[in-house]
Enzyme design. Structure first.
Site: not given
Ligand code: NAP
Length: 269
Positions: A47, A123, A166, A186
């Protein structure tokens, strides 16, 4: 007319191999390849890779479609698996042009020097202040709503509701709903400082305006992109009139993917 395709992939060996395999099979089937102006972008990775593919083409969302292939676990955007390539190629050969759409978020920033920047997010978009408490006035649909104090604020699309939103206590929202979710990160809440401290769902006809009280050290995120040390005068967030269009090659059940990703008790292909 021949469909022009581009394949974007991450650097994992399996993704490179899968992308090469798809390209060879599509070339053999008579598809053309065009990186700049494709009719269809195929993202191979996860993703995260899909988000990067989306950002490559935000200037031509209305003119093209997307498909995501996951080379790890099943994803939300990357909802084809790498072992389904032959099925995907067959479906593309017989593709009748049907799509399904997800809402996209857009934001306009005005910096304190009055320069501006606009961006899209698939996102979420986040504004946060890492070094000190962020203080900002929040306006909903043109009216003052609250003075927020805390780490930051997140604005997510329905399809982004299963990602960062989430993790910070947001609701999971079906992407057929054209709404934006606002989540506080927070928030400080005590006898003196009050903010809503609950997710807010804003309809697509309304905008949220954020006016930070002070500071030149904001982080402005949109999906995988991040800008640091931003001096922000104001930011407006809304659901865009633009949408992302996915090539509809088979039916996918959103709640099934949610169950598979977070509970994993049912069999789900
Ligand atoms: P990343 O490592 O590319 O992504 C973090 C995780 O979020 C990966 O497991 C990714 O899945 C998953 N993800 C991305 N879009 C999703 C969606 N729409 N629904 C469910 N899971 C999803 O991190 P990044 O490059 O920093 O940021 C990419 C996205 O990751 C951000 O837009 C953010 O939403 C999310 N993220 C979440 C957190 C958290 O939950 N604390 C922290 C940082 C980022 P894949 O393994 O398939 O790529």
């Amino acid at each position: 007319m021949t469909m022009k395709v581009w394949i974007n992939h991450n650097t994992k060996e399996i993704s490179v191999k899968t992308a090469k395999n798809i390209r060879q099979k599509l070339e053999a089937a008579g598809f053309e390849f065009d990186k700049k102006n494709p009719d269809l972008a195929i993202s191979v990775g996860g993703d995260g890779t899909f988000l990067s593919t989306f950002h490559e083409y935000t200037n031509r969302l209305s003119q093209m479609k997307f498909i995501g292939i996951h080379t790890g676990h099943l994803g939300f955007y990357a909802d084809w698996r790498d072992n389904e390539v032959d099925e995907l190629i067959e479906a593309l050969k017989n593709y009748d042009g049907q799509t399904f759409e997800y809402p996209v978020l857009e934001a306009d920033i005005t910096y304190t020097d009055n320069t501006t920047k606009s961006f899209y997010a698939l996102n979420e978009a986040i504004i946060k202040r890492p070094s000190k408490t962020m203080r900002a006035d929040v306006y909903l649909d043109g009216e003052f709503f609250e003075r927020f104090r805390g780490d930051g604020l997140s604005f997510s699309t329905p399809s982004g509701s299963t990602a960062y939103a989430k993790s910070i206590g947001g609701a999971v929202i079906h992407p057929k709903s054209r709404v934006m979710q606002v989540n506080e990160i927070a928030p400080i809440n005590n006898r003196i400082y009050r903010s809503i401290s609950a997710p807010i769902i804003v309809p697509s006809s309304q905008e949220v305006k954020i006016i930070p009280a002070e500071g030149s050290d904001y982080i402005v995120n949109y999906d995988t992109n991040s800008r640091t040390n931003c001096s922000v005068k104001l930011i407006k967030y809304r659901i865009s009139k633009e949408v992302i269009q996915f090539a509809k090659l088979r039916d996918r059940h959103f709640w099934g993917r949610v169950e598979h990703a977070f509970l994993g008790t049912n069999d789900y292909k």
